[in-house]
Design a protein around this motif. Structure first.
Motif, PDB file in Angstrom:
ATOM      1  N   GLY A  55      84.043  46.356  67.757  1.00  0.00           N
ATOM      2  CA  GLY A  55      85.161  46.721  66.880  1.00  0.00           C
ATOM      3  C   GLY A  55      85.910  47.958  67.295  1.00  0.00           C
ATOM      4  O   GLY A  55      86.966  48.261  66.738  1.00  0.00           O
ATOM      5  N   GLN A  56      85.389  48.720  68.280  1.00  0.00           N
ATOM      6  CA  GLN A  56      86.020  49.988  68.667  1.00  0.00           C
ATOM      7  C   GLN A  56      87.233  49.753  69.557  1.00  0.00           C
ATOM      8  O   GLN A  56      87.235  48.879  70.417  1.00  0.00           O
ATOM      9  CB  GLN A  56      84.992  50.868  69.392  1.00  0.00           C
ATOM     10  N   GLU A  76      87.011  52.322  56.172  1.00  0.00           N
ATOM     11  CA  GLU A  76      85.973  51.693  56.992  1.00  0.00           C
ATOM     12  C   GLU A  76      86.589  50.970  58.181  1.00  0.00           C
ATOM     13  O   GLU A  76      86.061  51.010  59.305  1.00  0.00           O
ATOM     14  CB  GLU A  76      85.153  50.730  56.139  1.00  0.00           C
ATOM     15  N   SER A  77      87.718  50.306  57.952  1.00  0.00           N
ATOM     16  CA  SER A  77      88.421  49.650  59.052  1.00  0.00           C
ATOM     17  C   SER A  77      88.888  50.674  60.083  1.00  0.00           C
ATOM     18  O   SER A  77      88.789  50.447  61.298  1.00  0.00           O
ATOM     19  CB  SER A  77      89.613  48.873  58.499  1.00  0.00           C
ATOM     20  N   THR A 106      85.897  51.937  62.017  1.00  0.00           N
ATOM     21  CA  THR A 106      85.448  50.922  62.973  1.00  0.00           C
ATOM     22  C   THR A 106      86.270  50.989  64.254  1.00  0.00           C
ATOM     23  O   THR A 106      85.731  50.873  65.368  1.00  0.00           O
ATOM     24  CB  THR A 106      85.548  49.519  62.342  1.00  0.00           C
ATOM     25  N   THR A 143      81.659  49.337  64.611  1.00  0.00           N
ATOM     26  CA  THR A 143      81.257  48.823  63.308  1.00  0.00           C
ATOM     27  C   THR A 143      79.978  49.496  62.815  1.00  0.00           C
ATOM     28  O   THR A 143      79.207  50.069  63.592  1.00  0.00           O
ATOM     29  CB  THR A 143      81.055  47.299  63.382  1.00  0.00           C
ATOM     30  N   SER A 144      79.779  49.437  61.479  1.00  0.00           N
ATOM     31  CA  SER A 144      78.586  50.027  60.871  1.00  0.00           C
ATOM     32  C   SER A 144      77.832  48.945  60.109  1.00  0.00           C
ATOM     33  O   SER A 144      78.182  47.760  60.158  1.00  0.00           O
ATOM     34  CB  SER A 144      78.990  51.159  59.920  1.00  0.00           C
ATOM     35  N   CYS A 195      79.872  46.590  57.905  1.00  0.00           N
ATOM     36  CA  CYS A 195      80.374  45.452  58.687  1.00  0.00           C
ATOM     37  C   CYS A 195      81.531  44.716  57.992  1.00  0.00           C
ATOM     38  O   CYS A 195      81.405  43.584  57.555  1.00  0.00           O
ATOM     39  CB  CYS A 195      79.234  44.473  58.953  1.00  0.00           C
TER      40      CYS A 195
END
Length: 682
Positions: free
Chosen positions: A482-483, A620-621, A624, A629-630, A633
């Motif tokens: 996701g990075q 959170e997005s 990410t 991601t964490s 998710c």
């Protein structure tokens, strides 16, 4: 004695007695008398209400408004008689020693009393009071000027060789040489006059540059206003108690006397200010009927109104239903603008390969605010120092894009186009919301160096071209899921922006609606391509945003608990063994700012859990994209997982967001068990 003049003196005395000015005058005299020190000039400030005086005597009221310098002499003679009659100042010898400054509380609301700073000609010869307004774009340091001086005749037998008969006092628009110089001659015997230096009275002086507020329209980079106008900065003199009463970047209303200052061969139009008032325009007290109707239709859900707003927003630039996440973030940032100290800021950094479309969208959006500034690359983002152009040799701090955008948006374009030192300065400002201007004393005629701190109260918008980033830097191989690759920009600077948004459509595969929109716009730029563009006009959005941003919102206890729980859980989840938590300390402020912004955009005054859910998903997005991601998710596009086309899609989105809410609660329970959250078991 002229009967009319005598009558005006009597009216002055009556007015001072009724208005409380006489009591203040006696109090000021007492301070001079208690000092037991002789002055060349005794200065008094008298507040004047033109309406009250005009009711007492129309002639005197007209005299004050149109001949203020001569009117001050009438007050001067009355004050001198009062001092002598009541023995208020023992040291006072002559009437010439009294200096009166008249300060009108207001001027008649008529066009003839308004001095337009963008109109031609600039009337500076009338020597009467005018009201004007403008934005401070430059401020000089405070220097000294001569309020008044005592001169003595060099001919010993002349009566003017002693006492306080030859007193020179500063007049509006006069230069220092008009008050003190060496070629004055005695009016009685024509012998040279010599100043008695020990009686010179000094005061504070500050030179300020102001400009008409219309300049903001020219700095937006895009505007529907096709009118042409010429704007030039004008000089304002602040003296004594008014020095440092203005702040760079603020909008002020001033009352003063225009004048023309000669500096060698150059003449400068200026205003000697008598009163300063901070100008705060009132926002609209309503929103359009179409927005009210839309709000009533979507009242069954706390999420639908903002979803529809984002979906149809900026239909003049991009088709409805495209770039919804970015458009929602833009709307949230727009309503989270304020000129208050310690405001909640919301900065945006967009990662995109569609730089042209994103640039158009951001440009269009910032024009919805009065203070939306597009930074021109050739100038400075933050204040700089230059030498004052009025011949004083002192330093002058110049306002730049970030200061002019006070209470609004400063759009700085492509972040990758700036050099390292500019990016470091930007990072510092994003962290502290202040910038420091260094003034070397030796260069500007001061004994010591100075540091002036300037407040930066604006939201910053920028974008990063991912194609440019990948070309200039070798991509890392150890990216997390996701990075995004934003290695072109320093990590701390990316963290400084509240939200990192990734635009949905890469340029290599633009959606069919976007392509269709661009082609139709190119053929007919003025056409209304969509029905919603007629129902929700740009002006309607301007009024809506100005109304929404002025709402005062408070966090509910449920929203606060959800935000704190998520923040603590994320700090525990997002950490590594070397650097500790990768979640910045500012993340909590960003969460609160996002939640408040969503409540404002929903036209509510209480921040609910639903607002906090949107804030958490957006942050959170963003995290990410920055760090991968964490355990929470979230989906790549968590706020708009699918297109908004009808009521059924809005219902599906509500169900999806409710699932996200429960997912956040489980995340908090797992990684921040100490936080108590009220869960709704349905």
């Amino acid at each position: 004695m002229d009967p009319e003049m005598q009558k005006m003196r009597e009216v002055v005395l009556v007015y001072l007695d009724r208005s409380g000015g006489l009591q203040k005058f006696v109090h000021d005299c007492k301070k001079y008398n208690d000092s037991k020190q002789s002055y060349a000039v005794y200065r008094f400030i008298i507040s004047i209400n033109p309406s009250d005086i005009a009711e007492l005597d129309a002639t005197l009221g007209n005299y004050i408004l149109h001949n203020p310098l001569q009117a001050a002499q009438i007050f001067q003679s009355v004050c001198f008689v009062a001092i002598k009659t009541l023995s208020l100042i023992e040291q006072l010898q002559t009437e010439a020693q009294i200096s009166i400054l008249l300060k009108p509380t207001h001027l008649p609301p008529l066009p003839s009393y308004v001095l337009s700073l963008s109109a031609y000609p600039f009337n500076y010869t009338s020597q009467r009071f005018y009201m004007s307004e403008g934005i401070v774009v430059a401020m000089g340091t405070v220097t000294k000027y001569t309020q008044g001086a005592r001169f003595l005749c060099t001919e010993e037998t002349c009566p003017f060789s002693e006492g306080f008969r030859c007193i020179r006092v500063h007049c509006p628009g006069a230069t220092e040489s008009a008050t003190v110089r060496t070629d004055f001659v005695c009016s009685l015997c024509s012998s040279p006059l010599q100043e008695d230096m020990k009686f010179r009275v000094l005061g504070d002086k500050q030179i300020v540059e102001m400009i008409d507020a219309k300049i903001l329209n020219a700095l937006k980079g895009y505007s529907n206003d096709k009118s042409h106008f010429r704007i030039q900065a004008f000089t304002v003199f602040l003296r004594d108690e008014l020095a440092n009463k203005m702040t760079i970047g603020n909008h002020y209303r001033i009352i003063g006397i225009p004048a023309c200052v000669q500096n060698g061969l150059q003449a400068t139009a200026c205003i000697e200010v008598n009163s300063v008032q901070l100008y705060k325009p009132n926002g609209p007290s309503f929103v359009s009927d179409n927005f009210k109707y839309l709000l009533s239709l979507t009242s069954g859900s706390c999420w639908r109104f903002t979803a529809v707003l984002a979906n149809i927003f900026a239909s003049q630039v991009v088709p409805p239903g495209t770039y919804n996440t970015l458009k929602l973030a833009i709307l949230l940032s727009l309503v989270q603008t304020s000129e208050k100290e310690n405001a909640d800021y919301l900065d945006l950094l967009v990662v995109t390969s569609d730089t042209l479309i994103i640039d158009r969208l951001l440009n269009y959006s910032l024009c919805l605010l009065p203070r939306g500034i597009r930074h021109p690359p050739s100038s400075e983002i933050f204040p700089s120092v230059s030498k004052d152009k009025h011949g004083t040799g002192s330093a002058s701090i110049q306002a730049c894009s970030a200061v002019l955008a006070k209470g609004g948006i400063c759009y700085i374009g492509d972040l990758s186009s700036y050099k390292k030192d500019k990016l470091e300065l930007l990072q510092s400002v994003l962290e502290s919301r202040t910038t420091t201007v260094f003034i070397p004393g030796k260069k500007y005629g001061e004994e010591a160096d100075q540091q002036v701190t300037v407040s930066v109260q604006t939201n910053f918008w920028s974008f990063v071209d991912v194609d440019s980033s990948s070309k200039k830097h070798i991509q890392k191989e150890n990216f997390l899921i996701g990075q995004m690759d934003v290695s072109l920009i320093p990590v701390n600077l990316v963290d400084g922006f509240g939200l990192l948004i990734y635009s949905e459509f890469p340029s290599c595969r633009l959606s069919a609606p976007v392509v269709h929109h661009i082609l139709r716009r190119a053929i007919n730029p003025e056409a209304m391509l969509y029905k919603v563009s007629q129902q929700f006009r740009t002006q309607d959005y301007e009024e809506f945003i100005l109304f929404a941003r002025n709402l005062h919102v408070e966090l509910s206890s449920e929203a606060e608990s959800l935000i704190q729980g998520y923040y603590l859980a994320s700090r525990r989840v997002r950490r590594d063994s070397i650097h500790g938590s990768t979640l910045s300390a500012s993340a909590l402020k960003i969460l609160i700012s996002l939640s408040k912004a969503h409540a404002k955009l929903s036209l509510r005054q209480a921040v609910l859990e639903e607002d906090a859910v949107i804030a958490i998903l957006l942050l959170e997005s963003s995290l990410t994209l920055k760090h991968g991601t964490s355990a929470l998710c979230v989906a790549p596009n968590p706020v708009f997982p699918f297109d908004i086309s009808d009521e059924n899609s809005l219902q599906q989105r509500d169900l999806y967001l409710m699932q996200c809410h429960h997912q956040v609660l489980k995340f908090i329970a797992a990684y921040s068990p100490g936080i108590h959250i009220n869960t709704n078991e349905e």
